[in-house]
Design an enzyme around this catalytic site. Structure first.
Site, PDB file in Angstrom:
ATOM      1  N   SER A  99      20.392  41.411  30.291  1.00 43.36           N
ATOM      2  CA  SER A  99      20.370  41.753  31.706  1.00 43.36           C
ATOM      3  C   SER A  99      21.093  43.063  32.002  1.00 43.36           C
ATOM      4  O   SER A  99      22.022  43.472  31.295  1.00 43.36           O
ATOM      5  CB  SER A  99      21.011  40.642  32.538  1.00 43.36           C
ATOM      6  N   GLN A 100      20.665  43.697  33.060  1.00 43.98           N
ATOM      7  CA  GLN A 100      21.326  44.886  33.586  1.00 43.98           C
ATOM      8  C   GLN A 100      22.792  44.550  33.882  1.00 43.98           C
ATOM      9  O   GLN A 100      23.089  43.518  34.484  1.00 43.98           O
ATOM     10  CB  GLN A 100      20.606  45.302  34.864  1.00 43.98           C
TER      11      GLN A 100
END
Length: 244
Positions: free
Chosen positions: A60-61
């Site tokens: 994930s970012q």
């Protein structure tokens, strides 16, 4: 620019964009994100972007990791269930803040890699297993916190709500489809469930069951040796975890 400098730059970016919990920022500082990405992407480990980790999944970012972790309101007395181990990065961040982390991954190869990383980093308060995240982990329930790192439907899976302790918090992306998701914070009370919509995101979908092992035959009730549609990993190449 050195890895340390890139990390500091990323942490400053997160703080400017709403990750203001010093505990969350400290946990993300302590966990080396480059350990959780393929060597090809090491130079991008401290960019605020999602990166591929194989099997159609992404790490994930960092902004999403920071904001979702912050939304859990963690402390070191809590037991947390994470749905979707992936690379293991989110679980590692949680492990720096919670008493115990239980994490479930439906892709066995990803789980094996994540467990190796936990051992290398000496994160001994994480317990991981291969399974269907929508069913949760009833043997270890109840959980004071549940974090789901895949997009659900309009409502959370009933099994997960059953396993959330009274007074507990679940953070989960919900919406009609993967392009119309919002991170939602659910608080379970004696009277019911309080629902708070936080911010829009895009996530890989939350899927039932587990993918068939390579070379394994899956019965479909008429076409032995093929994989039923519900178990076919979709193409997530266009999915980016992002804050709008």
């Amino acid at each position: 620019m050195s890895s340390a400098a890139r990390k500091i730059r990323l942490l400053m970016l997160l703080r400017r964009n709403g990750v203001n919990s010093t505990d969350v920022l400290r946990a993300m500082e302590l966990i080396p994100r480059e350990v959780f990405v393929p060597p090809t992407f090491h130079d991008q480990a401290y960019e605020d972007t999602a990166l591929p980790i194989g099997h159609g999944q992404t790490i994930s970012q960092p902004m999403v990791v920071g904001l979702m972790t912050q939304a859990l309101h963690l402390n070191d007395r809590l037991k947390v269930l994470e749905i979707g181990t992936g690379s293991g990065y989110q679980a590692a961040v949680l492990a720096k803040m919670a008493r115990r982390v239980y994490t479930i991954e439906r892709h066995r190869p990803l789980l094996a890699e994540a467990e190796s990383r936990f051992q290398a980093l000496r994160l001994h308060n994480i317990t991981a297993r291969h399974g269907d995240g929508m069913r949760g982990w009833p043997q270890a329930a109840p959980f004071e916190r549940i974090l789901v790192t895949a997009g659900g439907g309009m409502d959370p899976p009933p099994d997960l709500m059953d396993q959330l302790a009274v007074g507990g918090i679940m953070v989960i992306p919900l919406g009609p489809d993967r392009r119309s998701l919002h991170v939602v914070r659910l608080r379970k009370t004696e009277a019911g469930v309080e629902r708070e919509q936080l911010w829009p995101v895009r996530f890989v979908p939350l899927l039932p069951e587990v993918p068939a092992e390579p070379g394994a035959a899956v019965s479909t009730g008429g076409m032995p040796g093929t994989m039923p549609p519900a178990l076919i990993p979709p193409d997530f190449s266009d999915v980016i975890h992002q804050r709008a």
